[in-house]
Design a protein around this motif. Structure first.
Motif, PDB file in Angstrom:
ATOM      1  N   ASP A  16     -10.373  30.375  -4.077  1.00 33.79           N
ATOM      2  CA  ASP A  16      -9.401  29.972  -5.164  1.00 33.79           C
ATOM      3  C   ASP A  16      -9.941  31.070  -6.217  1.00 33.79           C
ATOM      4  O   ASP A  16     -11.238  31.103  -6.741  1.00 33.79           O
TER       5      ASP A  16
ATOM      6  N   LEU B 287       2.261  18.851   6.188  1.00 35.25           N
ATOM      7  CA  LEU B 287       2.617  20.073   5.654  1.00 35.25           C
ATOM      8  C   LEU B 287       2.382  21.504   6.637  1.00 35.25           C
ATOM      9  O   LEU B 287       3.110  22.271   6.875  1.00 35.25           O
TER      10      LEU B 287
ATOM     11  N   LYS C 149      -7.191  20.968  -3.632  1.00 34.98           N
ATOM     12  CA  LYS C 149      -6.061  20.371  -3.088  1.00 34.98           C
ATOM     13  C   LYS C 149      -4.840  20.575  -3.748  1.00 34.98           C
ATOM     14  O   LYS C 149      -3.719  20.190  -3.103  1.00 34.98           O
ATOM     15  N   ASP C 150      -4.697  21.088  -5.032  1.00 37.72           N
ATOM     16  CA  ASP C 150      -3.307  21.303  -5.455  1.00 37.72           C
ATOM     17  C   ASP C 150      -2.658  22.633  -5.235  1.00 37.72           C
ATOM     18  O   ASP C 150      -1.805  22.873  -5.746  1.00 37.72           O
ATOM     19  N   THR C 151      -3.377  23.322  -4.394  1.00 36.64           N
ATOM     20  CA  THR C 151      -3.007  24.380  -3.718  1.00 36.64           C
ATOM     21  C   THR C 151      -1.532  24.299  -2.934  1.00 36.64           C
ATOM     22  O   THR C 151      -1.327  23.446  -2.365  1.00 36.64           O
ATOM     23  N   PRO C 152      -0.422  25.323  -3.607  1.00 37.95           N
ATOM     24  CA  PRO C 152       0.903  24.846  -2.825  1.00 37.95           C
ATOM     25  C   PRO C 152       0.796  25.217  -1.207  1.00 37.95           C
ATOM     26  O   PRO C 152      -0.035  25.964  -0.709  1.00 37.95           O
ATOM     27  N   ALA C 153       1.577  24.403  -0.657  1.00 43.67           N
ATOM     28  CA  ALA C 153       1.646  24.274   0.743  1.00 43.67           C
ATOM     29  C   ALA C 153       1.542  25.825   1.495  1.00 43.67           C
ATOM     30  O   ALA C 153       0.889  25.925   2.398  1.00 43.67           O
ATOM     31  N   ARG C 154       2.571  26.572   1.130  1.00 39.14           N
ATOM     32  CA  ARG C 154       2.512  27.875   1.698  1.00 39.14           C
ATOM     33  C   ARG C 154       1.261  28.887   1.397  1.00 39.14           C
ATOM     34  O   ARG C 154       0.860  29.252   2.351  1.00 39.14           O
ATOM     35  N   GLU C 155       0.768  28.576   0.215  1.00 40.33           N
ATOM     36  CA  GLU C 155      -0.543  29.101   0.026  1.00 40.33           C
ATOM     37  C   GLU C 155      -1.659  28.680   0.960  1.00 40.33           C
ATOM     38  O   GLU C 155      -2.582  29.258   1.369  1.00 40.33           O
TER      39      GLU C 155
END
Length: 200
Positions: free
Chosen positions: A125, A19, A103-109
């Motif tokens: 977060d 990512l 870890k479930d943060t979106p890739a762009r974020e």
């Protein structure tokens, strides 16, 4: 920006590397699976931001954040974890981490979080930040945390006493204080609640 990934799960490390590798300004220069490998890998690779999991063999991500702050202050750390617990957030920031995301943060974020940490900003977060404010600071003393960590494994007061090198009466006092502070009624419940809140 040179990024180091530290996570004991190879699949997670690989996914994060893939990512972040899509971002033109980010380069993953090292990957390690143990906390005690981070410092040397960061030195060798010239990493500028280290993404750290919390629970790793060798050293926790919180311990690594403190070590990096002491020994490689130019290298910033961003905790990226499954364990979104307010107590972990507070302890990580106190140890010197510049950021804390799940870890479930979106890739762009996540990529943006790396950039912000590299720029000297703090990234947290938002949900965890709110929970941390509501929960307040960890009320347990270092000794109470030590006793509860051993209590998590079960065993008698005598067994706990032998492990932590304290008398049985002192261990009972620490357990009683921890039970009161966690609002529970047994040492097993106190240890579980403290662990869930990230206090241990």
């Amino acid at each position: 920006m040179k990024v180091l990934l530290a996570d004991d799960q190879a699949l997670v490390r690989g996914a994060l590397a893939a990512l972040l590798g899509l971002e033109r300004d980010l380069e993953v220069v090292a990957e390690v699976g143990r906390g005690d490998e981070v410092l040397e890998a960061a030195r060798r690779s010239g990493a500028q931001v280290c993404l750290l999991d919390i629970e790793m063999p060798g050293r926790t991500g919180i311990e690594v954040a403190a070590q990096l702050r002491r020994e490689l202050p130019h290298c910033r750390s961003l905790v990226v974890t499954t364990f979104g617990r307010p107590g972990y957030l507070r302890r990580a920031l106190e140890a010197g981490a510049s950021g804390f995301v799940v870890k479930d943060t979106p890739a762009r974020e996540l990529a943006e979080a790396v950039r912000r940490v590299h720029a000297g900003l703090r990234v947290v977060d938002p949900t965890l930040a709110a929970e941390s404010l509501v929960d307040g600071a960890n009320p347990l003393t270092e000794r109470e945390r030590e006793v509860l960590r051993v209590a998590l494994e079960g065993g008698t007061v005598a067994a706990i006493s032998a492990r932590v090198h304290l008398s049985g009466g002192t261990v009972r006092n620490h357990l009683s204080a921890a039970i009161g502070k966690t609002g529970t009624s047994t040492r097993a419940e106190a240890a579980r609640v403290a662990q869930e809140r990230g206090w241990l």
